[in-house]
Structure formats: C-alpha cells, structure tokens
Design a protein around this motif. Structure first.
Motif, short mmCIF file in Angstrom:
data_model
loop_
_atom_site.label_atom_id
_atom_site.label_comp_id
_atom_site.label_asym_id
_atom_site.label_seq_id
_atom_site.Cartn_x
_atom_site.Cartn_y
_atom_site.Cartn_z
N THR A 108 5.75 -13.15 -1.79
CA THR A 108 6.75 -12.62 -2.73
C THR A 108 6.13 -12.59 -4.13
N GLY A 109 6.85 -12.01 -5.07
CA GLY A 109 6.38 -12.03 -6.45
C GLY A 109 5.31 -10.99 -6.76
N LEU A 110 5.16 -9.99 -5.91
CA LEU A 110 4.20 -8.91 -6.20
C LEU A 110 4.90 -7.81 -6.99
N ALA A 111 4.11 -6.88 -7.52
CA ALA A 111 4.67 -5.77 -8.30
C ALA A 111 5.06 -4.64 -7.36
N PRO A 112 6.15 -3.90 -7.69
CA PRO A 112 6.58 -2.81 -6.83
C PRO A 112 5.58 -1.65 -6.81
N ASP A 113 5.59 -0.92 -5.69
CA ASP A 113 4.86 0.34 -5.58
C ASP A 113 3.37 0.18 -5.90
N ARG A 114 2.79 -0.89 -5.36
CA ARG A 114 1.37 -1.16 -5.65
C ARG A 114 0.61 -1.46 -4.38
N TRP A 115 -0.66 -1.08 -4.38
CA TRP A 115 -1.55 -1.42 -3.27
C TRP A 115 -2.23 -2.75 -3.54
N TYR A 116 -2.41 -3.53 -2.49
CA TYR A 116 -3.09 -4.83 -2.59
C TYR A 116 -4.07 -4.99 -1.43
N PHE A 117 -4.94 -5.95 -1.60
CA PHE A 117 -5.87 -6.33 -0.53
C PHE A 117 -5.63 -7.80 -0.19
N TYR A 118 -5.90 -8.17 1.06
CA TYR A 118 -5.65 -9.56 1.48
C TYR A 118 -6.70 -9.98 2.49
N ARG A 119 -6.88 -11.29 2.60
CA ARG A 119 -7.80 -11.83 3.61
C ARG A 119 -7.44 -13.29 3.88
N PHE A 120 -8.01 -13.83 4.95
CA PHE A 120 -7.75 -15.21 5.35
C PHE A 120 -9.08 -15.94 5.50
N ARG A 121 -9.00 -17.27 5.36
CA ARG A 121 -10.19 -18.09 5.61
C ARG A 121 -9.76 -19.34 6.34
N CYS A 122 -10.53 -19.73 7.34
CA CYS A 122 -10.32 -21.01 8.01
C CYS A 122 -11.67 -21.67 8.17
N GLY A 123 -11.84 -22.84 7.57
CA GLY A 123 -13.18 -23.40 7.51
C GLY A 123 -14.06 -22.42 6.75
N ARG A 124 -15.20 -22.12 7.28
CA ARG A 124 -16.06 -21.15 6.62
C ARG A 124 -15.90 -19.75 7.18
N ALA A 125 -15.02 -19.62 8.14
CA ALA A 125 -14.83 -18.29 8.74
C ALA A 125 -13.88 -17.47 7.87
N LEU A 126 -14.30 -16.27 7.56
CA LEU A 126 -13.54 -15.38 6.69
C LEU A 126 -13.10 -14.17 7.50
N SER A 127 -11.83 -13.79 7.35
CA SER A 127 -11.34 -12.62 8.08
C SER A 127 -11.83 -11.35 7.40
N ARG A 128 -11.62 -10.24 8.04
CA ARG A 128 -11.83 -8.95 7.39
C ARG A 128 -10.80 -8.80 6.28
N VAL A 129 -10.97 -7.79 5.46
CA VAL A 129 -10.03 -7.52 4.38
C VAL A 129 -9.02 -6.48 4.85
N GLY A 130 -7.73 -6.75 4.63
CA GLY A 130 -6.69 -5.78 4.94
C GLY A 130 -6.17 -5.16 3.65
N ARG A 131 -5.58 -3.97 3.81
CA ARG A 131 -5.04 -3.25 2.66
C ARG A 131 -3.56 -3.06 2.93
N THR A 132 -2.76 -3.31 1.91
CA THR A 132 -1.32 -3.16 2.10
C THR A 132 -0.66 -2.75 0.80
N ARG A 133 0.64 -2.52 0.86
CA ARG A 133 1.34 -2.09 -0.34
C ARG A 133 2.76 -2.63 -0.35
N THR A 134 3.31 -2.67 -1.56
CA THR A 134 4.73 -2.98 -1.70
C THR A 134 5.51 -1.67 -1.75
N LEU A 135 6.82 -1.76 -1.58
CA LEU A 135 7.67 -0.58 -1.67
C LEU A 135 7.97 -0.27 -3.13
N PRO A 136 8.33 0.98 -3.42
CA PRO A 136 8.81 1.29 -4.77
C PRO A 136 10.10 0.50 -5.04
N ALA A 137 10.40 0.29 -6.30
CA ALA A 137 11.62 -0.43 -6.67
C ALA A 137 12.84 0.34 -6.17
#
Ligand code: FE
Length: 504
Positions: A108-137
């Motif tokens: 939560t707490g992201l800006a409306p109508d914006r694209w973002y990137f995300y990823r996960f890490r567990c130990g030293r293993a890093l996930s791929r990067v995903g791309r996502t967006r929020t809805l317009p206000a």
C-alpha cells in the motif's frame, strides 16, 4: 545457521530419485537449488497499491517444493526503476509451509497510475524483476486502457505462445477468466506437451498436494512466467480450477483447489479462502474510464444437471424455474448495486461462460449448453433487466470457457435475431483444444444469427479502451511449438453509446 533439510523420505509415490537432501542454510545465503523457480507475479491493483507474489520452490515438482516445513523470511522491494536505484518500499514477508511457501505482499502507499518494479530475495537468492502498476485514482480521466484476456490453458494441449506475445506488449492489465489449471490430464489423443508431464503428476488432482503440484507444473512455463512478470493480473477461476458442484462430498476437494489457487495467484489477502468458500466476485475501477465487474459463475450456481447428465441437450421445463440462479441472490444484489453506482465510461462484465442464447439443434428443436447462461434463463433475464434499469454506460460482456473466439449480439430475450442490447466477446483458449465442441458448434452456427464471429484458433483477446471507443482484437497463437507464430485474425469496434460492434 538455518538448515533447510528436505523432508526425509519423499516416497509417497512421487518417484523422487535425485538428491535426497537439500541441505544448505538460508542464513548463510546458500541455496543448492534456485528457490524462485516459479517466477514472480503481481495483481489486484488499487490506486495506491498492488499485491506481489512469489513462491519458494527449489524442487517445484516435488511435494512441498522440496522444502522442510519451516517458515522462511523473504525480503521484497518495490522500485521506480528496473535497476532498483530508488527503492520506494521494502519489507520482509514470511513464506509459511502451510501456504506452500508462497509469499504474498499487499503493498500500500504507492502513487496512483504509476509503473513500478519489484523483486524478492531469500538468503542470497534473488528473484527476477517484475513490472507492475497501480490503477488511476478514482474517477480520474484516463486516455486508454489496454488489457488482455486469457482463459483455458490446458498444459498438455500446447505451448503458451499467446502469453509470450502478451509479455511483449505494453498491457495495463491481464484478465485470466478461468481454467488456469486443469484438475485432470488428457493422456490419450494428440497432446504436444504430454511428455513434459511426469507420471506422478498425471492423476486427477483431488487434494491440496496434487493441486499444488498441478499449479507448479503450469507455472514452470517460461512464457506464462513472463506474462505474469510483465503486468498486474486480475483472476477469476472456472470449473477446472475448482469443483463447482455443491455436493458436500466435493466440498473438501473444492477447499483444496481454492487453497492451491490462492497460493499460486496474485490475489490480495482479502481473497483468502475460508474452507470451500472464496470471495471471487469484485469490481475494479480503472479511473473514470472503466469499471470491471468480475463475477463468480460457479460457486453459487444452482445444479446445472436438472435436465440430465449431458452438457448439451433439450431445454427441459426445469430450466425455466424463475428461482434458478447462476450467481446466487447475494451476488445478484451486489452486481445490481455495482451497475447502479458506476460512473465509468465503459462497464465490462467479466465472467466465465457463454452469455448469449445459443441453439445447438438443427431446425425447430432447441438444444442448449446447460453450463452456460442458457441453463439459467431466468437469471440471465434478471441481469439484462438490471442493466436496463440501472443503465450503466456502455456495458460489454466478456466471457470464455468454449475454447473458441466469438462475437455475439446479445438480444433482449431468447429471440436470437432480436436487436442487440449488448455485445459479448468470448475469449478463446490460450492452449486448450476446441476439438470436443467443434463439430457441434459449426453445424449449428447458421441457425444462430446472433453470432457474428466464430474462430477455433487458440490465442487471446486484446482490448483497447478509450472514452469514445472499445476495440477488441482477436489474437491467434500457434500452440504447436515454443516458437509458434501470432497474428491478429479479426478486429471489432464498439463506438460509445452503441450496443453493437462493427468489424474493422
Ligand atoms: Fe476450459
């Protein structure tokens, strides 16, 4: 150092031959096998947030993904840029064995109508990067919405060429409207990917472990993973994702199916199933441009077999019971409210089964597909009456289930050549073959003037929506090989204020 020992014996008929011990510590950062084998996903976007998903599964086709039954911390990050130079949010989620070590973060707490990137890490293993967006206000002016609709992706039937194409497009949303997995596996006949399904995964899924393994099998596909990583998804299950029958003997199985579905799809935590119940229907506003009304057509429907055990047959008198419901009384009430309160320029109703009436019999006889809205004529009429009474702007019906693509004029009643009050776009399967229904449908098409387009290619539906126009492109995808081709086979446009689509 945390030891992630695999459960001692993997027996249970799973034929786990390789590596009896998965043994290095996460605290030390070492993984013998990469844990993010099932990729990343996002979904259920809001104007200020989105749900992020992954699952730890170093051995995804083994029970428990090859992990010991202990909780593991997974770090997540959301960034403005693909290189994560500006991290706007981060935190630690816990992957619990009770949830198959899936990870769900309702950011939560992201800006409306914006694209973002995300990823996960567990130990030293890093996930791929995903791309996502929020809805317009809420209510915001939006120039366009580009969304793809997917359904019916039987693994053994073909490659996910359609998802490869989706991942390469700039989509705001992907809708998956059912049969994300199939509980069963077709082992006779021609099925290009059957050889990829290990023997221990071929039995029909009936319990939580077997549903989890089925999801893992599907989710290992790289094209499906790419499509999940490219845009946020909205999902509603259909009959093969979960048992729709209200038979109490099947409720336990449905609970298992829902649990595995929830564990593997980027639904918000609010959708967490409660035994055999899951809240599926909901609405999503894309600013002031579109309100998507997503329906649950399986969980609350009255018995579809009141005329017998066939799927298609004569319309018996029992179908005309005015009490018969496809959505159940609560959902019908909810939909009426949702349609009555929307100010959006377009109002797609997203649901899983054929909505327009269709007569499968030649001549004067009438035969219907009981699992579709033809099996619930009073309920369909109530929905049409609700549309007429609430008058949302530009309703459009989006459906699936039939493994072929259709454009239908929806008449005001069962008069097949009556003037349309609504257009239905029915999405073909991503990979599921049309063979079972092909002859039956083709023979009866001439008797059904409300059907304006019918095509048996696999693929998906691409919708481009602006304030003045809805455009639907039917994209055909060759599912016979990993590098299959993709092309648009037919395009339709609805001008705002009109009920009927025009072919382009
Ligand atoms: Fe299907």
């Amino acid at each position: 150092m945390i030891r992630i020992g695999r459960r001692g014996v993997l027996g249970v008929g799973l034929g786990a031959a390789a590596g009896l011990y998965f043994g290095t510590g996460v605290a030390a950062g070492e993984w013998d096998s990469y844990p993010f084998t099932l990729g990343v996903a996002s979904g259920a976007p809001t104007p200020t947030g989105v749900t992020l998903w992954t699952r730890l599964a170093p051995s995804p086709l083994e029970i428990d993904g090859g992990l010991a039954p202990r909780a593991l911390p997974v770090h997540w990050q959301v960034s403005d840029d693909e290189r994560f130079t500006t991290v706007v949010q981060q935190g630690t989620a816990i992957a619990y064995p009770e949830a198959a070590h899936s990870v769900r973060v309702d950011v939560t707490g992201l800006a409306p109508d914006r694209w973002y990137f995300y990823r996960f890490r567990c130990g030293r293993a890093l996930s791929r990067v995903g791309r996502t967006r929020t809805l317009p206000a809420a209510g915001a002016a939006v120039s366009a919405l580009r969304m793809a609709i997917a359904s019916c992706q039987r693994f053994e039937d073909g490659y996910y060429t359609a998802y490869r194409d989706m991942a390469a497009r700039d989509l705001d949303l992907v809708l998956q409207v059912g049969d994300y997995i199939y509980d069963d596996v077709f082992t006779t006949g021609v099925h290009p990917r059957l050889a990829e399904i290990p023997n221990h995964l071929r039995a029909t899924a009936t319990d939580l472990q077997s549903y989890r393994l089925r999801h893992a099998l599907y989710r290992l596909d790289p094209d499906l993973q790419d499509a999940h990583a490219a845009a946020p998804w909205l999902v509603i299950p259909d009959n093969h994702d979960a048992v729709e029958d209200g038979d109490p003997a099947l409720l336990q199985r449905r609970a298992a199916a829902y649990q595995a579905y929830y564990e593997h799809l980027p639904m918000s935590a609010a959708a967490h199933p409660d035994g055999p119940s899951m809240r599926i229907h909901h609405s999503v506003d894309f600013g002031g441009l579109a309100r998507l009304h997503l329906l649950d057509t399986r969980q609350f429907r009255d018995d579809q077999y009141v005329c017998g055990t066939e799927l298609i047959g004569a319309a018996c008198a029992a179908l005309d019971d005015p009490q018969r419901s496809m959505l159940g009384a609560n959902q019908e009430r909810w939909l009426r409210r949702s349609l009555g309160r929307t100010g959006a320029a377009w109002n797609p109703i997203v649901q899983t089964v054929l909505f327009a009436p269709y007569d499968f019999a030649a001549g004067a006889d009438r035969e219907v597909y009981y699992a579709s809205w033809d099996g619930y004529p009073a309920a369909r009429q109530r929905l049409l009456d609700d549309l007429a009474a609430t008058r949302p702007r530009n309703p459009v019906m989006l459906s699936a289930d039939w493994h072929t693509a259709w454009v239908n004029n929806v008449p005001a009643d069962r008069n097949l050549d009556g003037p349309p009050v609504l257009t239905e776009f029915l999405t073909t399967g991503i990979s599921s073959a049309a063979a079972f229904t092909s002859n039956l449908t083709k023979q009866s098409l001439p008797e059904n003037p409300q059907v304006r387009f019918y095509d048996e290619n696999c693929g998906y539906t691409l919708c481009t929506i602006t304030a003045s126009q809805w455009r639907t492109d039917f994209v055909a995808a060759d599912t016979g090989s990993r590098d299959g081709s993709v092309h648009t086979i037919s395009s339709w446009v609805i001008e705002s204020g009109r009920a009927q689509a025009d072919q382009r």
